[in-house]
Design a protein around this motif. Structure first.
Motif, short mmCIF file in Angstrom:
data_model
loop_
_atom_site.label_atom_id
_atom_site.label_comp_id
_atom_site.label_asym_id
_atom_site.label_seq_id
_atom_site.Cartn_x
_atom_site.Cartn_y
_atom_site.Cartn_z
N MET A 1 0.85 -1.19 0.00
CA MET A 1 0.00 0.00 0.00
C MET A 1 0.89 1.25 0.00
O MET A 1 1.87 1.31 0.73
CB MET A 1 -0.89 -0.02 1.24
CG MET A 1 -1.96 1.06 1.23
SD MET A 1 -2.88 1.13 2.76
CE MET A 1 -3.82 -0.36 2.69
N SER A 2 0.49 2.22 -0.81
CA SER A 2 1.34 3.42 -0.87
C SER A 2 1.20 4.23 0.42
O SER A 2 0.20 4.11 1.15
CB SER A 2 0.97 4.26 -2.08
OG SER A 2 -0.13 5.07 -1.78
N ARG A 3 2.19 5.04 0.66
CA ARG A 3 2.24 5.82 1.91
C ARG A 3 1.06 6.78 2.02
O ARG A 3 0.45 6.93 3.09
CB ARG A 3 3.54 6.61 1.97
CG ARG A 3 4.75 5.76 2.24
CD ARG A 3 6.03 6.48 1.87
NE ARG A 3 6.19 7.76 2.53
CZ ARG A 3 6.66 7.93 3.75
NH1 ARG A 3 7.02 6.88 4.45
NH2 ARG A 3 6.78 9.13 4.28
N ILE A 5 -1.92 6.57 0.69
CA ILE A 5 -3.20 5.86 0.94
C ILE A 5 -3.27 5.42 2.39
O ILE A 5 -4.31 5.57 3.05
CB ILE A 5 -3.34 4.67 -0.03
CG1 ILE A 5 -3.53 5.21 -1.46
CG2 ILE A 5 -4.51 3.78 0.35
CD1 ILE A 5 -3.50 4.16 -2.52
N PHE A 6 -2.16 4.91 2.89
CA PHE A 6 -2.11 4.47 4.29
C PHE A 6 -2.44 5.63 5.23
O PHE A 6 -3.30 5.51 6.13
CB PHE A 6 -0.73 3.89 4.57
CG PHE A 6 -0.50 3.50 6.00
CD1 PHE A 6 -1.21 2.47 6.59
CD2 PHE A 6 0.44 4.18 6.79
CE1 PHE A 6 -1.01 2.11 7.91
CE2 PHE A 6 0.65 3.83 8.10
CZ PHE A 6 -0.08 2.79 8.67
N LEU A 7 -1.80 6.77 4.98
CA LEU A 7 -2.04 7.94 5.83
C LEU A 7 -3.47 8.46 5.67
O LEU A 7 -4.11 8.86 6.64
CB LEU A 7 -1.07 9.06 5.48
CG LEU A 7 0.26 9.10 6.25
CD1 LEU A 7 0.94 10.43 6.03
CD2 LEU A 7 0.07 8.86 7.74
N SER A 8 -3.97 8.43 4.43
CA SER A 8 -5.34 8.91 4.18
C SER A 8 -6.34 8.05 4.93
O SER A 8 -7.29 8.56 5.53
CB SER A 8 -5.66 8.86 2.69
OG SER A 8 -4.74 9.64 1.98
N LEU A 9 -6.13 6.75 4.91
CA LEU A 9 -7.06 5.85 5.61
C LEU A 9 -7.05 6.14 7.11
O LEU A 9 -8.11 6.19 7.75
CB LEU A 9 -6.68 4.39 5.34
CG LEU A 9 -7.00 3.88 3.93
CD1 LEU A 9 -6.46 2.48 3.73
CD2 LEU A 9 -8.51 3.89 3.68
N LEU A 10 -5.84 6.33 7.67
CA LEU A 10 -5.74 6.66 9.11
C LEU A 10 -6.47 7.98 9.40
O LEU A 10 -7.23 8.09 10.37
CB LEU A 10 -4.28 6.80 9.52
CG LEU A 10 -3.48 5.52 9.75
CD1 LEU A 10 -2.06 5.86 10.18
CD2 LEU A 10 -4.12 4.65 10.82
N TYR A 12 -8.88 9.50 7.65
CA TYR A 12 -10.35 9.39 7.54
C TYR A 12 -10.94 8.56 8.67
O TYR A 12 -12.04 8.85 9.15
CB TYR A 12 -10.74 8.84 6.18
CG TYR A 12 -10.71 9.92 5.13
CD1 TYR A 12 -11.69 10.91 5.10
CD2 TYR A 12 -9.69 9.99 4.19
CE1 TYR A 12 -11.65 11.94 4.17
CE2 TYR A 12 -9.64 11.01 3.26
CZ TYR A 12 -10.63 11.98 3.24
OH TYR A 12 -10.60 12.99 2.34
N LEU A 33 -1.64 14.50 10.66
CA LEU A 33 -1.62 13.63 9.46
C LEU A 33 -2.08 14.42 8.23
O LEU A 33 -1.50 14.30 7.15
CB LEU A 33 -2.52 12.40 9.65
CG LEU A 33 -2.29 11.55 10.91
CD1 LEU A 33 -3.17 10.31 10.88
CD2 LEU A 33 -0.85 11.11 11.01
N LYS A 133 12.56 6.72 -9.75
CA LYS A 133 11.42 6.88 -8.85
C LYS A 133 11.48 8.31 -8.33
O LYS A 133 12.44 8.68 -7.63
CB LYS A 133 11.50 5.87 -7.72
CG LYS A 133 10.24 5.80 -6.91
CD LYS A 133 10.34 4.80 -5.81
CE LYS A 133 9.09 4.90 -4.96
NZ LYS A 133 9.28 4.26 -3.67
N ASN A 135 9.83 11.39 -6.22
CA ASN A 135 8.83 11.73 -5.21
C ASN A 135 9.17 13.05 -4.52
O ASN A 135 10.28 13.58 -4.69
CB ASN A 135 8.65 10.61 -4.17
CG ASN A 135 9.93 10.11 -3.59
OD1 ASN A 135 10.44 9.08 -3.99
ND2 ASN A 135 10.47 10.86 -2.64
N LEU A 138 8.52 14.21 1.28
CA LEU A 138 7.83 13.37 2.25
C LEU A 138 7.35 12.06 1.63
O LEU A 138 6.72 11.26 2.30
CB LEU A 138 6.65 14.14 2.87
CG LEU A 138 7.04 15.44 3.59
CD1 LEU A 138 5.80 16.16 4.11
CD2 LEU A 138 7.99 15.17 4.74
N ALA A 139 7.62 11.89 0.36
CA ALA A 139 7.25 10.67 -0.38
C ALA A 139 5.75 10.39 -0.31
O ALA A 139 5.32 9.24 -0.29
CB ALA A 139 8.04 9.47 0.12
#
Lengths: 426, 164
Positions: A1-3, A5-10, A12, A33, A133, A135, A138-139
């Protein structure tokens, strides 16, 4: 999982919990966040436009020699905060010094040059592209791009210089060369005596023969020397070349084919190459240095292979070779190669077989116990018998112990004495 | 520099949570946070980088639980922030490990620290502001703006998920 998306899920998760429980502290917990995501997205590169160029210090080299690779990457787009740059190496090459991977920052219009040294075994290597790559710091947002940076490297087989190979095909071409053409004319080797004709040089008069007649003069005739068509067949069948514990005779066969083609081209012959492996790789016959390069490139890419069709020499396409020309087969040989080679002879080809000796090769690395010695003797006898049968069929077989340098072996077995030595009858 | 900052961030996150939980009367959990810090650091040095995401998840869940239990919000906020910075710096250290020895990593580190500093100050500032400033009534326009912002964020998330 990309960083992101992971942070967005946390984020939300916390926001929804805050709304569901009507507790502002959950939303406060989500704010760092959110800030992180926003700062990351604000710094995401707008436009990725990179260019790359590659320079190789050598484009053709010998096995395991060092080649310097220099790559320059230029940023034509917006400023890139963080780039992981990986130069994709062709399979088989290894980095000897320097690094093919770098972490850097490239402002707009800025260039970055890096270099490293590679080496590898025989083969044709194609450099395609760089993988990057990109970015933000903060990637949060990242993207992968490939930038084309082409380059080609040929690691050619070693060519040992072999001089004066003696071949005698039945048919030669019209151009002057070094191969005896079985016809009288200008040359160095004595061919016969005929009646003196006006225009013959006085030095050609055979005074001893002329002395026997009162009113006739006789002149010496020499054998014409011309160029010939030579087809080199390199046997790349897996079952004849590969042995236990990963040992292979194929590299020796390639080396032999390279040296022979070089020597025969140096003698001004017209040489073609057929690699007989999982498929047929045919290098059309030609003369000179360009043909030498073509053959070396074909040999650089030669690999052993296996196929049902080409498992034996039955399907050797004789139509590729001019009738009654010289065929040189480089092969460790197997039992069932006898009949196809006899058929070649029957069709009028002059056949030379250069056979790297597989029995001595295998015995050189196997433990020297009694069983192996006995097995070696049995197989050796079978091979001697096979070679004798070939010899009786008029095939010139050269049994090469690969422990002996190829140039010395060829000089001993296929060497042609120099002109001055032949002139004095040696 | 990055490694030192990462260790400090992880310690900040876990120790803040531990203090918050001790103040809340559940001292038993505090040891688990210190253990989490130890495991996280060991995992980083053994190159088990995937563990840092799990550690951040645990820290955020623990902070959320602390907020739910009405422990000190400031400690919970500091815990979440420390976890976030630790997670970021752990990944940055991983990315830096790909660099060649001659690459200018010092400059990259400096710029990264600047960005992380901005995030830390801004994030913590906003969070503390939201804790201590209570808006009793929200104007309709502001509410609409917040809803739009949330929708925009959700859209971005969906796009991101579809790409993934």
């Amino acid at each position: 999982m990309s960083r992101s998306i992971f942070l967005s899920l946390l984020t939300y998760g916390l926001l929804l919990t805050g709304i569901a429980t009507v507790k502002g502290e959950f939303i406060a917990l989500a704010l760092p966040l959110v800030t992180y995501l926003i700062v990351g997205y604000l710094q995401a590169p707008e436009k990725i436009d990179l260019e790359a160029t590659r320079h190789l210090s050598l484009e053709r080299t010998s096995p395991h020699s060092n080649v310097d690779v220099t790559v320059t990457v230029t940023n034509r787009g917006s400023s890139l905060e963080e780039i992981l740059l990986l130069d994709i190496l062709p399979v088989g090459l290894t980095v000897r010094s320097g690094f093919s991977r770098h972490q850097l920052r490239l402002a707009t219009g800025q260039s970055y040059t890096f270099g490293y040294t590679v080496s590898g075994p025989r083969g044709g290597y194609v450099f395609e592209s760089l993988e990057l790559k990109v970015n933000d710091h903060l990637a949060v947002s990242s993207s992968r791009v490939r930038v084309e940076a082409k380059g080609r490297l040929f690691v050619l087989p070693p060519v040992t210089r072999v001089r004066n190979i003696a071949i005698r095909p039945r048919r030669t071409r019209v151009y002057a060369g070094t191969i005896s053409a079985r016809a009288g004319g200008a040359g160095t080797d004595f061919f016969g005596v005929r009646e003196y004709q006006p225009g013959d040089p006085p030095s050609a008069i055979n005074w001893r023969a002329s002395a026997r007649y009162v009113d006739k003069l006789f002149a010496n005739e020499f054998q014409q020397e011309r160029v010939a068509d030579v087809g080199i067949v390199l046997d790349g069948r897996l079952r004849t070349n590969e042995f236990a514990r990963g040992h292979s005779l194929f590299e020796y066969s390639v080396q032999a084919a390279a040296s022979l083609s070089d020597a025969l081209l140096n003698q001004s012959n017209r040489v073609g190459l057929l690699i007989y492996a999982s498929y047929l790789a045919w290098t059309f016959p030609g003369y000179g240095k360009i043909q030498r390069e073509r053959i070396l490139h074909a040999l650089a890419n030669a690999k052993t292979g296996e196929s049902q069709v080409f498992s034996d020499l039955e399907h050797l396409p004789t139509r590729l070779f001019p009738p009654e020309s010289q065929i040189v087969l480089v092969s460790p040989l197997s039992e069932d190669d006898l009949m196809p080679l006899i058929q070649l002879r029957a069709q009028g080809y002059e056949v030379i077989v250069v056979s790297p000796n597989p029995v001595k090769f295998e015995l050189s690395y196997l433990p020297a116990n009694e069983t192996i010695q006995l097995a070696g003797r049995v197989i050796h006898m079978e091979r001697v018998l096979l070679l004798q049968k070939m010899g009786r069929a008029g095939i010139h077989v050269l049994d090469w112990d690969v422990a002996e340098p190829f140039d010395l072996f060829v000089k001993r077995r296929l060497g042609r004495s120099p002109v001055w030595l032949r002139a004095i009858g040696r | 520099m990055t490694i030192v900052a990462m260790i400090l961030s992880i310690l900040l996150g876990t120790i803040s949570l531990a203090i918050g939980y001790v103040q809340g009367g559940v001292a038993g959990y505090s040891l688990w946070f210190l253990l989490l810090a130890a495991v996280w650091l060991i995992a980083h040095f053994r190159k088990w980088y995937w563990l840092s995401s799990i550690a951040l998840l645990i820290i955020i869940l623990a902070a959320a639980f602390g907020v739910w239990q009405e422990y000190s919000t400031v400690w919970m906020l500091l815990g979440a922030l420390g976890g976030l910075l630790g997670w970021d710096l752990s990944d940055f250290a991983r990315r830096l490990s790909y660099a060649a020895p001659m690459d200018d990593t010092r400059n990259l580190e400096r710029l990264h620290m600047e960005r992380v500093g901005i995030v830390a100050v801004l994030g913590l500032g906003l969070a503390l502001l939201s804790v201590f400033v209570h808006v009793q009534r929200l104007a309709f326009e502001v509410a609409v703006g917040l809803v739009l912002l949330a929708a925009l964020g959700l859209t971005r998330l969906v796009i991101g998920l579809r790409k993934y």
